[in-house]
Design a protein around this motif. Structure first.
Motif, PDB file in Angstrom:
ATOM      1  N   HIS A 335       0.816  -1.211   0.000  1.00  0.00           N
ATOM      2  CA  HIS A 335       0.000   0.000   0.000  1.00  0.00           C
ATOM      3  C   HIS A 335       0.854   1.268   0.000  1.00  0.00           C
ATOM      4  N   GLU A 336       0.329   2.253  -0.681  1.00  0.00           N
ATOM      5  CA  GLU A 336       0.846   3.628  -0.633  1.00  0.00           C
ATOM      6  C   GLU A 336       0.131   4.313   0.527  1.00  0.00           C
ATOM      7  N   ILE A 337       0.900   4.929   1.435  1.00  0.00           N
ATOM      8  CA  ILE A 337       0.330   5.519   2.646  1.00  0.00           C
ATOM      9  C   ILE A 337       0.538   7.033   2.587  1.00  0.00           C
ATOM     10  N   ILE A 338      -0.535   7.753   2.298  1.00  0.00           N
ATOM     11  CA  ILE A 338      -0.456   9.214   2.153  1.00  0.00           C
ATOM     12  C   ILE A 338      -1.209   9.893   3.302  1.00  0.00           C
ATOM     13  N   GLY A 339      -0.558  10.856   3.931  1.00  0.00           N
ATOM     14  CA  GLY A 339      -1.239  11.692   4.917  1.00  0.00           C
ATOM     15  C   GLY A 339      -1.448  11.076   6.280  1.00  0.00           C
ATOM     16  N   SER A 340      -0.833   9.946   6.576  1.00  0.00           N
ATOM     17  CA  SER A 340      -0.972   9.356   7.908  1.00  0.00           C
ATOM     18  C   SER A 340      -0.110  10.127   8.906  1.00  0.00           C
ATOM     19  N   SER A 361      -4.854   5.892   2.087  1.00  0.00           N
ATOM     20  CA  SER A 361      -4.076   4.690   1.774  1.00  0.00           C
ATOM     21  C   SER A 361      -4.625   4.082   0.497  1.00  0.00           C
ATOM     22  N   ARG A 362      -3.745   3.621  -0.376  1.00  0.00           N
ATOM     23  CA  ARG A 362      -4.150   3.070  -1.654  1.00  0.00           C
ATOM     24  C   ARG A 362      -3.371   1.786  -1.948  1.00  0.00           C
ATOM     25  N   GLN A 363      -4.090   0.744  -2.347  1.00  0.00           N
ATOM     26  CA  GLN A 363      -3.433  -0.496  -2.714  1.00  0.00           C
ATOM     27  C   GLN A 363      -2.676  -0.307  -4.029  1.00  0.00           C
ATOM     28  N   LEU A 364      -1.491  -0.887  -4.098  1.00  0.00           N
ATOM     29  CA  LEU A 364      -0.635  -0.733  -5.278  1.00  0.00           C
ATOM     30  C   LEU A 364      -1.030  -1.708  -6.379  1.00  0.00           C
ATOM     31  N   PRO A 365      -0.793  -1.330  -7.623  1.00  0.00           N
ATOM     32  CA  PRO A 365      -0.979  -2.280  -8.723  1.00  0.00           C
ATOM     33  C   PRO A 365      -0.032  -3.465  -8.542  1.00  0.00           C
ATOM     34  N   PRO A 366      -0.395  -4.644  -9.065  1.00  0.00           N
ATOM     35  CA  PRO A 366       0.443  -5.852  -8.879  1.00  0.00           C
ATOM     36  C   PRO A 366       1.884  -5.678  -9.319  1.00  0.00           C
ATOM     37  N   GLN A 367       2.112  -4.856 -10.337  1.00  0.00           N
ATOM     38  CA  GLN A 367       3.474  -4.727 -10.880  1.00  0.00           C
ATOM     39  C   GLN A 367       4.337  -3.749 -10.088  1.00  0.00           C
ATOM     40  N   LEU A 368       3.763  -3.068  -9.118  1.00  0.00           N
ATOM     41  CA  LEU A 368       4.511  -2.064  -8.354  1.00  0.00           C
ATOM     42  C   LEU A 368       4.779  -2.533  -6.931  1.00  0.00           C
ATOM     43  N   SER A 369       5.904  -2.096  -6.400  1.00  0.00           N
ATOM     44  CA  SER A 369       6.221  -2.284  -4.980  1.00  0.00           C
ATOM     45  C   SER A 369       6.916  -1.027  -4.485  1.00  0.00           C
ATOM     46  N   VAL A 370       6.813  -0.760  -3.201  1.00  0.00           N
ATOM     47  CA  VAL A 370       7.441   0.427  -2.616  1.00  0.00           C
ATOM     48  C   VAL A 370       8.226   0.013  -1.378  1.00  0.00           C
ATOM     49  N   ASN A 371       9.264   0.790  -1.061  1.00  0.00           N
ATOM     50  CA  ASN A 371      10.013   0.558   0.176  1.00  0.00           C
ATOM     51  C   ASN A 371       9.793   1.680   1.175  1.00  0.00           C
ATOM     52  N   HIS A 372       9.009   2.691   0.801  1.00  0.00           N
ATOM     53  CA  HIS A 372       8.649   3.827   1.659  1.00  0.00           C
ATOM     54  C   HIS A 372       9.854   4.689   2.039  1.00  0.00           C
ATOM     55  N   ARG A 373      10.945   4.549   1.303  1.00  0.00           N
ATOM     56  CA  ARG A 373      12.136   5.360   1.577  1.00  0.00           C
ATOM     57  C   ARG A 373      12.691   6.031   0.318  1.00  0.00           C
ATOM     58  N   SER A 374      12.486   5.447  -0.832  1.00  0.00           N
ATOM     59  CA  SER A 374      13.053   5.989  -2.067  1.00  0.00           C
ATOM     60  C   SER A 374      12.407   7.321  -2.426  1.00  0.00           C
ATOM     61  N   PRO A 375      13.138   8.183  -3.135  1.00  0.00           N
ATOM     62  CA  PRO A 375      12.562   9.467  -3.566  1.00  0.00           C
ATOM     63  C   PRO A 375      11.351   9.241  -4.473  1.00  0.00           C
ATOM     64  N   TRP A 376      10.405  10.137  -4.384  1.00  0.00           N
ATOM     65  CA  TRP A 376       9.215  10.021  -5.214  1.00  0.00           C
ATOM     66  C   TRP A 376       9.483  10.543  -6.615  1.00  0.00           C
ATOM     67  N   GLN A 377       9.042   9.780  -7.600  1.00  0.00           N
ATOM     68  CA  GLN A 377       8.963  10.209  -8.982  1.00  0.00           C
ATOM     69  C   GLN A 377       7.568   9.849  -9.467  1.00  0.00           C
ATOM     70  N   PRO A 378       6.954  10.700 -10.267  1.00  0.00           N
ATOM     71  CA  PRO A 378       5.598  10.405 -10.718  1.00  0.00           C
ATOM     72  C   PRO A 378       5.489   8.995 -11.290  1.00  0.00           C
ATOM     73  N   GLY A 379       4.603   8.226 -10.707  1.00  0.00           N
ATOM     74  CA  GLY A 379       4.381   6.867 -11.165  1.00  0.00           C
ATOM     75  C   GLY A 379       4.947   5.787 -10.271  1.00  0.00           C
ATOM     76  N   ASN A 380       5.944   6.112  -9.402  1.00  0.00           N
ATOM     77  CA  ASN A 380       6.527   5.052  -8.581  1.00  0.00           C
ATOM     78  C   ASN A 380       5.808   4.865  -7.243  1.00  0.00           C
ATOM     79  N   ARG A 381       4.924   5.787  -6.891  1.00  0.00           N
ATOM     80  CA  ARG A 381       4.045   5.708  -5.719  1.00  0.00           C
ATOM     81  C   ARG A 381       4.783   5.755  -4.376  1.00  0.00           C
ATOM     82  N   GLU A 382       6.069   6.053  -4.384  1.00  0.00           N
ATOM     83  CA  GLU A 382       6.799   6.206  -3.118  1.00  0.00           C
ATOM     84  C   GLU A 382       6.317   7.464  -2.405  1.00  0.00           C
ATOM     85  N   GLU A 383       6.193   7.368  -1.073  1.00  0.00           N
ATOM     86  CA  GLU A 383       5.703   8.512  -0.307  1.00  0.00           C
ATOM     87  C   GLU A 383       6.589   8.892   0.887  1.00  0.00           C
TER      88      GLU A 383
END
Length: 412
Positions: A335-340, A361-383
């Motif tokens: 999940h992408e966690i925004i505004g918590s 909070s938004r569930q990620l598409p199957p092809q995406l994963s996040v580590n919640h630390r990487s810089p955000w770029q449009p489309g990678n869903r990192e927060e």
């Protein structure tokens, strides 16, 4: 000195029928604040050293006179942030209002939590009736007298409902968020019932910290239209902020404005920002948007903790545990966690910290994963959720170390 953690029991059924039948007996059994406690915390005698420094370092609204401490009989404190409107495939509330809501969310005005705390103080003599009116915000939270708060939602498929249902299936993860007692429908309105995190605390100190380097959804900034109104908002804050091209066009995109607003606080640089705090016996400090440098953040944390080593030690232990749970959680990995926000509360006997607010909070598409630390770029869903936790833990560790050195100097 040893502190123990109280285990919070939660309902395991997630069906709508069972959730609507959450009873007062279950609420009482599950009302534990899941906070460390013992007979009495031994606090330092230098609690108020340098208190005035905080007001010199950061711009605070202290015009409201201090409120008297709440009665120990008050059990209707509320801690939930207001729901945030957003657009997503998980929600059925996609509409044009998301644009204005996202902009307003970044105005860094008084968040709901301190206003609710202030409301708690005002309600020591009378129980709340009906909706709780928050200045400048929709009425969204209904307090009860059973250790539960009801938070209004759009419907049973609301993102926050789905988040709490999934989190409740993970025993460890469910211990770092408010207790979830299911859905409730009253007068054709839907609510989720959550643990009242202030229940059992007496005149507590409270801090609300927004986590993440990005506090807006990608869907909220997808429109690339140049907007003169956002340009005017930008120059009203900082006339030098627009580029020469933006000055010439006298318009900017929604994304440009959102990033500009994030840069005004510590969100972009640290991955967190201190939204508000309340010191014992005082009115909440509602606007900490200028608290963004490392020194200002350290000073603010120092004043909040008042050199209380026991509290500092237990908070560090709790924050590190929460970080580990997030890293190992299946829910957070998908999940992408925004505004918590991180909600911290302590009094003379107990210390607690919880992650709250999953409206974005938004569930990620199957092809995406996040580590919640990487810089955000449009489309990678990192927060930047875990980056914010890393930076926050580091800030608390610095305060803890300085507090130890200060105590040593005083003994000499």
């Amino acid at each position: 000195m040893t502190m123990t953690s109280t285990v919070l029991q939660r309902p395991t059924a997630t069906t709508k029928t069972v959730e609507k039948q959450a009873t007062k007996t279950t609420a009482r059994r599950s009302r534990s604040t899941m906070a460390w406690s013992h007979e009495k915390l031994r606090f330092s005698c230098i609690d108020n050293i340098g208190l005035k420094q905080l007001w010199k370092l950061i711009a605070l609204d202290t015009a409201t006179p201090p409120s008297s401490p709440p009665s120990s009989n008050n059990k209707s404190g509320n801690v939930e942030q207001q729901p945030k409107t957003s657009s997503s495939s998980n929600n059925n509330n996609n509409n044009n209002d998301n644009n204005s809501n996202a902009e307003n969310a970044l105005e860094l005005s008084a968040p709901a939590t301190p206003l609710l705390l202030q409301q708690q103080q005002q309600q020591t003599q009378s129980k709340p009736h009906g909706w709780m009116q928050l200045s400048g915000h929709p009425e969204s939270i209904v307090p009860t007298t059973t250790g539960i708060v009801r938070k209004r939602i759009v419907g049973i498929d609301d993102s926050e409902v789905l988040a709490y249902q999934m989190i409740s299936q993970e025993p460890k993860t469910s211990q770092i968020v408010p207790g979830y007692f299911g859905l409730r429908e009253l007068h054709s309105q839907h609510y989720i019932e959550l643990q009242d995190l202030l229940a059992g605390f007496k005149d507590p100190c409270v801090m609300d910290i927004k986590l993440g380097t990005r506090t807006f959804l990608e869907s909220e900034v997808s429109n690339k239209t140049l907007r003169p109104d956002l340009y005017q908002k930008m120059i009203a804050v900082d006339a030098s902020a627009p580029t020469p091209a933006e000055h010439e066009a006298q318009a900017i995109t929604k994304l440009r404005y959102m990033l500009f607003r994030e840069s005004l606080s510590s969100s972009q640089s640290k991955g967190f920002r201190i939204e508000a705090l309340r010191l014992r016996g005082r009115s909440p400090l509602k606007d900490l948007k200028t608290c963004r440098s490392s020194e200002q953040i350290s000073q603010t944390i120092e004043q909040f903790l008042a050199a209380r080593r026991s509290v500092q030690k237990e908070l560090l232990k709790r924050l590190k545990h929460m970080r580990l749970v997030i890293e190992q959680s299946a829910f957070f990995s998908r999940h992408e966690i925004i505004g918590s926000s991180l909600f911290i509360v302590y009094d003379d006997q107990r210390v607690g910290a919880w992650l709250i607010d999953f409206a974005k909070s938004r569930q990620l598409p199957p092809q995406l994963s996040v580590n919640h630390r990487s810089p955000w770029q449009p489309g990678n869903r990192e927060e930047g959720l875990l980056r914010g936790m890393d930076e926050l833990i580091h800030a608390f560790e610095e305060v803890y170390a300085r507090s130890g050195n200060h105590r040593s100097c005083l003994k000499i």
